[in-house]
Design a protein around this motif. Structure first.
Motif, mmCIF file in Angstrom:
data_model
loop_
_atom_site.group_PDB
_atom_site.id
_atom_site.type_symbol
_atom_site.label_atom_id
_atom_site.label_comp_id
_atom_site.label_asym_id
_atom_site.label_seq_id
_atom_site.Cartn_x
_atom_site.Cartn_y
_atom_site.Cartn_z
ATOM 1 N N SER A 122 0.850 -1.187 0.000
ATOM 2 C CA SER A 122 0.000 0.000 0.000
ATOM 3 C C SER A 122 0.888 1.240 0.000
ATOM 4 O O SER A 122 2.105 1.141 0.103
ATOM 5 C CB SER A 122 -0.890 0.019 1.235
ATOM 6 O OG SER A 122 -0.076 -0.004 2.394
ATOM 7 N N TYR A 164 -0.597 4.652 -9.673
ATOM 8 C CA TYR A 164 -0.133 3.299 -9.997
ATOM 9 C C TYR A 164 1.373 3.272 -9.796
ATOM 10 O O TYR A 164 2.012 4.319 -9.781
ATOM 11 C CB TYR A 164 -0.531 2.879 -11.407
ATOM 12 C CG TYR A 164 0.166 3.607 -12.536
ATOM 13 C CD1 TYR A 164 -0.342 4.795 -13.041
ATOM 14 C CD2 TYR A 164 1.319 3.094 -13.127
ATOM 15 C CE1 TYR A 164 0.272 5.453 -14.086
ATOM 16 C CE2 TYR A 164 1.946 3.755 -14.161
ATOM 17 C CZ TYR A 164 1.412 4.930 -14.639
ATOM 18 O OH TYR A 164 2.036 5.583 -15.673
ATOM 19 N N SER A 215 1.594 -1.904 -11.754
ATOM 20 C CA SER A 215 0.418 -2.289 -10.977
ATOM 21 C C SER A 215 -0.847 -1.675 -11.554
ATOM 22 O O SER A 215 -0.807 -0.959 -12.552
ATOM 23 C CB SER A 215 0.585 -1.797 -9.546
ATOM 24 O OG SER A 215 0.358 -0.413 -9.521
ATOM 25 N N GLN A 216 -1.963 -1.927 -10.873
ATOM 26 C CA GLN A 216 -3.231 -1.297 -11.255
ATOM 27 C C GLN A 216 -3.244 0.134 -10.724
ATOM 28 O O GLN A 216 -2.401 0.518 -9.931
ATOM 29 C CB GLN A 216 -4.414 -2.092 -10.673
ATOM 30 C CG GLN A 216 -4.675 -1.892 -9.189
ATOM 31 C CD GLN A 216 -3.859 -2.780 -8.281
ATOM 32 O OE1 GLN A 216 -2.806 -3.279 -8.671
ATOM 33 N NE2 GLN A 216 -4.334 -2.945 -7.062
ATOM 34 N N THR A 269 -4.972 2.751 -8.321
ATOM 35 C CA THR A 269 -5.769 2.659 -7.104
ATOM 36 C C THR A 269 -6.212 4.034 -6.651
ATOM 37 O O THR A 269 -5.503 5.027 -6.851
ATOM 38 C CB THR A 269 -4.978 1.960 -5.983
ATOM 39 O OG1 THR A 269 -5.799 1.834 -4.841
ATOM 40 C CG2 THR A 269 -3.749 2.740 -5.604
ATOM 41 N N TRP A 291 -2.454 -1.496 -3.264
ATOM 42 C CA TRP A 291 -2.182 -2.168 -4.532
ATOM 43 C C TRP A 291 -2.207 -3.684 -4.399
ATOM 44 O O TRP A 291 -2.697 -4.358 -5.276
ATOM 45 C CB TRP A 291 -0.808 -1.747 -5.082
ATOM 46 C CG TRP A 291 -0.798 -0.389 -5.671
ATOM 47 C CD1 TRP A 291 -1.642 0.088 -6.629
ATOM 48 C CD2 TRP A 291 0.110 0.670 -5.375
ATOM 49 N NE1 TRP A 291 -1.317 1.388 -6.928
ATOM 50 C CE2 TRP A 291 -0.244 1.773 -6.189
ATOM 51 C CE3 TRP A 291 1.191 0.805 -4.497
ATOM 52 C CZ2 TRP A 291 0.436 2.990 -6.139
ATOM 53 C CZ3 TRP A 291 1.867 2.003 -4.452
ATOM 54 C CH2 TRP A 291 1.486 3.078 -5.275
ATOM 55 N N PHE A 301 0.169 -5.813 -4.871
ATOM 56 C CA PHE A 301 0.731 -6.196 -6.167
ATOM 57 C C PHE A 301 1.853 -7.206 -5.942
ATOM 58 O O PHE A 301 2.799 -6.916 -5.219
ATOM 59 C CB PHE A 301 1.262 -4.940 -6.851
ATOM 60 C CG PHE A 301 1.741 -5.153 -8.247
ATOM 61 C CD1 PHE A 301 2.981 -4.703 -8.632
ATOM 62 C CD2 PHE A 301 0.952 -5.803 -9.177
ATOM 63 C CE1 PHE A 301 3.439 -4.888 -9.925
ATOM 64 C CE2 PHE A 301 1.398 -6.001 -10.463
ATOM 65 C CZ PHE A 301 2.649 -5.542 -10.840
#
Lengths: 204, 175
Positions: A19, A29, A51-52, A54, A66, A68
């Motif tokens: 996070s 991201y 990563s995505q 968020t 995340w 991730f």
């Protein structure tokens, strides 16, 4: 049958980019990559990833999560050049351009076990006020041409940066044959929480 | 020969009255130690923190020593400077700490001090900046001639240093 003494040791790292805490920014991201010395080579897993995107949660925590995954294995003959993970966090500015929000780096932990690291993230800053206004207006902020420079010590004397957030990472580390080669990495640091102490107001 | 790897980061500094800080660091060892890889000294970036008051450098340290003896265990020494918006630098503190002697990861907090001058120099420092500096950098990590100095406390430099030792048990060294 004689067992040959190993000449190479292995380092397996898995974990996650958990996070982030960036009080002023949202919709972020991150990209990660590994930087290592000449004696190291990755043998399995992914060396980099994106990563995505968020957004901050609506509740009082305002968390950016995340979750991730990281999974990589290295082999080496020499601990010099121990791998570091370099993180770059990006997000949109007020005009919608994608700008960098922070760079950070940390060494992969040395002793086998579970480790949590919270690293500070910083961005390069221009020295003149006019440059700062122009880059805000045009959406082209100062950034590093190669984020791997954050993992090196040389050439950073002339950079001015601003630290503006933190990212929390979790690592599980397994090593093979380090003790056979004569290396002593000390006690396993299970569940160790380390990293800079966060200022008041940030959740641990 | 036994080998020592000192790997870690100079994380940052806290407790200084100025906010844009950078650090010049170096490592000093005895005659029995030989540096096999890594740079012995360096200078970090200048950080102006937006959150809190701790300046973050995240400056990596990766050193590989070979040693024939325990004397002269490595010492890291620091000079913390502040830089204002005009680019002028002012000394904020000197400090040193020994590299830990047991293998594993250690969090180090190194206190710093800065030399005080006469009351006129202190007054000038408050208005114009500047202030006395050491002529010889080795006073930072050696005890000789310290009795001549009158100093005031600066902030703290935070480090995370990990130590990997190799072949120390062959020579019977316990640490």
């Amino acid at each position: 049958m004689t067992t040959a003494s190993p000449s190479v040791f292995l380092l397996m790292v898995n974990g996650q980019v958990e996070s982030a805490q960036f009080p002023e920014y949202d919709d972020l991201y991150c990209k990660y990559c590994f930087v290592y010395g000449q004696d190291w080579a990755p043998t399995a897993g992914l060396e980099e990833g994106i990563s995505q995107i968020t957004s901050k949660s609506q509740d009082v925590r305002q968390a950016l999560v995340w979750n991730f995954p990281i999974d990589v294995t290295f082999k080496s003959t020499n601990p010099y050049g121990w791998p570091q993970i370099v993180l770059s966090v990006y997000g949109p500015d007020v005009f919608g351009n994608d700008v960098v929000r922070g760079y950070g780096a940390v060494h992969v932990p040395f002793s086998p076990g579970r480790h949590k690291r919270t690293i500070p993230m910083f961005v390069p800053e221009s020295t003149s006020k006019l440059q700062k206004f122009t880059s805000w207006f045009m959406g082209r902020r100062p950034e590093y041409t190669d984020p791997k420079v954050v993992a090196q010590g040389e050439g950073r004397e002339v950079t001015r940066v601003r630290s503006q957030g933190f990212v929390t990472l979790l690592f599980n580390v397994v090593t093979k044959d380090m003790r056979k080669l004569g290396y002593d990495t000390g006690p396993a640091d299970t569940q160790g929480v380390s990293g800079p102490s966060l200022p008041q107001g940030f959740p641990q | 020969m036994a080998e020592v790897h000192v790997i870690g980061q100079i994380m940052g500094a806290s407790g200084f009255s100025e906010s844009s800080l950078f650090c010049k660091w170096g490592i000093h060892t005895g005659a029995a130690w030989k540096l096999l890889s890594g740079v012995r000294e360096g200078q970090t970036q200048v950080d102006t923190p937006q959150i809190g008051e701790m300046a973050y450098w995240s400056h990596p340290i990766d050193l590989h020593f070979a040693t024939k003896g325990l004397q002269g265990w490595p010492r890291l020494h620091f000079q913390v400077w502040s830089q204002d918006s005009f680019g002028r630098c002012q000394l904020a503190g000197y400090g040193f700490c020994h590299v830990p002697s047991s293998p594993g990861t250690h969090q180090l907090a190194c206190p710093t001090w800065r030399p005080l001058g006469s009351w006129q120099e202190q007054l000038a420092r408050a208005f114009v900046g500047g202030g006395p500096q050491l002529l010889h950098g080795d006073t930072i990590y050696s005890g000789a001639d310290r009795y001549r100095l009158h100093t005031a406390a600066g902030g703290t430099v935070h480090l995370e240093i990990s130590l990997l030792l190799r072949h120390f048990d062959r020579y019977g060294v316990e640490c």
